[in-house]
Design an enzyme around this catalytic site. Structure first.
Site, PDB file in Angstrom:
ATOM      1  N   SER A 113       0.713  -0.990   0.193  1.00 42.05           N
ATOM      2  CA  SER A 113      -0.114   0.172  -0.548  1.00 42.05           C
ATOM      3  C   SER A 113       0.524   0.926   0.360  1.00 42.05           C
ATOM      4  O   SER A 113       1.217   1.232  -0.941  1.00 42.05           O
ATOM      5  CB  SER A 113      -0.846  -0.233   1.086  1.00 42.05           C
ATOM      6  OG  SER A 113      -1.989   0.455   1.394  1.00 42.05           O
ATOM      7  N   HIS A 136      -2.433  -0.632  -3.534  1.00 44.70           N
ATOM      8  CA  HIS A 136      -3.849  -0.322  -3.520  1.00 44.70           C
ATOM      9  C   HIS A 136      -3.753   0.657  -4.249  1.00 44.70           C
ATOM     10  O   HIS A 136      -2.910   2.081  -4.017  1.00 44.70           O
ATOM     11  CB  HIS A 136      -4.502   0.204  -1.638  1.00 44.70           C
ATOM     12  CG  HIS A 136      -3.781  -1.201  -0.541  1.00 44.70           C
ATOM     13  ND1 HIS A 136      -3.916  -0.791   0.672  1.00 44.70           N
ATOM     14  CD2 HIS A 136      -4.290  -2.283  -0.805  1.00 44.70           C
ATOM     15  CE1 HIS A 136      -3.981  -2.229   0.887  1.00 44.70           C
ATOM     16  NE2 HIS A 136      -4.316  -3.035   0.070  1.00 44.70           N
ATOM     17  N   ASP A 180      -3.677  -5.337   5.754  1.00 43.44           N
ATOM     18  CA  ASP A 180      -4.751  -6.387   4.649  1.00 43.44           C
ATOM     19  C   ASP A 180      -3.359  -7.217   4.310  1.00 43.44           C
ATOM     20  O   ASP A 180      -2.422  -6.207   4.153  1.00 43.44           O
ATOM     21  CB  ASP A 180      -4.874  -5.250   3.184  1.00 43.44           C
ATOM     22  CG  ASP A 180      -5.143  -5.683   2.238  1.00 43.44           C
ATOM     23  OD1 ASP A 180      -6.099  -7.010   2.854  1.00 43.44           O
ATOM     24  OD2 ASP A 180      -5.347  -5.867   1.009  1.00 43.44           O
TER      25      ASP A 180
END
Length: 388
Positions: free
Chosen positions: A209, A236, A332
């Protein structure tokens, strides 16, 4: 603690509205504003903010040049605001490479509407960005091994911005929020001391991310074009950004890089970017791995979601998957890595020292799921040594 924020944007409306929203957050103090990059650099030196929000297209000095200069003279975490266009994506990646930590889409519609949602988003993002390890200009760019370059894609030329009158506005002093008690730091469980043996992996999965675009560029530009396994990259990122990101990595690396498409078979020597706004699954067709693209589940916070991709691959190829978790906020990837481990596969994660945000890799490491914890510079050589 109260976070001091400097707002740099040439749009008077956006600057004022952003200040209004940020000023309504109890632990955020807008210490100043600037209408161009040059003023932004000067005010960064003078005010020494904790975070700078930065537009990219401004008169006098653009955002990318300003980020480079700030990293040189007053290194400070920078949050970029960028348009959801190809050109916006291209310059955002340049800004991240120059030293910016993260970016948010610049939406005048969202800023002029209900502020509650954007307020929560800004608060969370600014807090995370403030914790980032900023990089000095020059050291921020990924150092890649010299390789024959691919033909460069044409770069769109943008029109010169309209001149705007410089406006600066120091914020009125406000009462400081009481200092927050420091939270206990989670214990990182030690990874195995020995290196995992070389294996013939069916697929290498990489999830990341915040800080990921620069980290992925650094890794991929050091891998050979004949890398023996396909790579699937879950970053992301908005849907309008992933095609430009794939084009950038394809231009800079010897691997073939593209945005993943539904139904295509994964091939060695290729890297596939999970498309933004959707979920990317890996399914098995005989001995081959195939991409399956689904519309994003609204119940999931991330689209694409690292857990979804990693989890889909775990049972398809037990013991034959390498999962890698790089820098990023949140957790995540932890549950996806747990599924990989339960089916006999291997997990590597990035160390704290080289992570821009030590969230995702920390979640994996503290859960005891990392077989190896590596510095960013170690991933490419370990992939070359450990895959095949």
């Amino acid at each position: 603690m109260t976070l001091k924020v400097l707002v740099v944007d040439d749009s008077g409306f956006f600057r004022r509205r952003l200040c209004e929203i940020l000023s309504s957050i109890s632990d955020v103090d807008v210490v100043g504003t600037a209408s161009n990059g040059r003023e932004g650099v000067e005010m960064a030196l003078k005010l020494k903010p904790d975070v700078i929000t930065m537009d990219y297209e401004m008169p006098v000095m653009d955002g990318i040049t300003a980020v480079k200069e700030i990293m040189r003279v007053q290194p400070t975490p920078v949050l970029m605001f960028s348009s959801l266009t190809y050109e916006g994506a291209r310059v955002t990646f340049d800004a991240l490479e120059a030293g910016a930590v993260d970016f948010l889409p610049k939406s005048f519609e969202a800023m002029s509407g209900d502020a509650s949602k954007i307020k929560r988003l800004l608060h969370d993002r600014i807090k995370e960005v403030s914790r980032a390890k900023y990089r000095m200009s020059g050291a921020s760019a990924p150092a890649s091994v010299p390789q024959p370059a691919k033909p460069a894609a044409p770069i769109p030329v943008r029109e010169p911005p309209k001149p705007a009158a410089p406006v600066t506005r120091p914020a009125e002093p406000r009462a400081k929020a009481p200092p927050a008690k420091p939270e206990p730091k989670p214990e990182v469980k030690a990874a195995k001391s020995r290196r995992t043996p070389r294996q013939d992996y069916k697929v290498v999965l990489i999830g990341t991310s915040t800080g990921g675009p620069v980290a992925l560029q650094k890794i991929l530009t050091r891998l050979p074009g004949a890398f023996p396994a396909p790579l699937v990259l879950v970053q992301h990122m908005p849907a309008s950004f992933t095609p430009a990101f794939a084009e950038r990595l394809n231009r800079l690396s010897q691997l073939s890089v593209k945005q993943a498409e539904n139904g295509e078979i994964l091939k060695p020597g290729w890297a596939y970017i999970a498309p933004g706004g959707k979920q990317t699954l890996i399914e098995r067709v005989g001995a081959q791995a195939r991409v399956k693209i689904l519309d994003g589940d609204e119940r999931l916070h991330y689209k694409p979601c690292v857990d979804v991709t990693f989890g889909s691959c775990a049972k398809m190829f037990p013991g034959k998957v390498l999962g890698v978790i790089l820098t990023g906020m949140g957790a995540d990837g932890r549950e996806g890595c747990r599924m990989l481990k339960e089916t006999g596969s291997v997990v590597w994660s990035q160390d704290e020292a080289t992570s821009v945000i030590y969230g995702m890799p920390m979640a994996v490491a503290t859960a005891g799921l990392s077989d190896e914890v590596l510095a960013l510079d170690e991933f490419a050589p370990r992939l070359i040594d450990g895959v095949g």
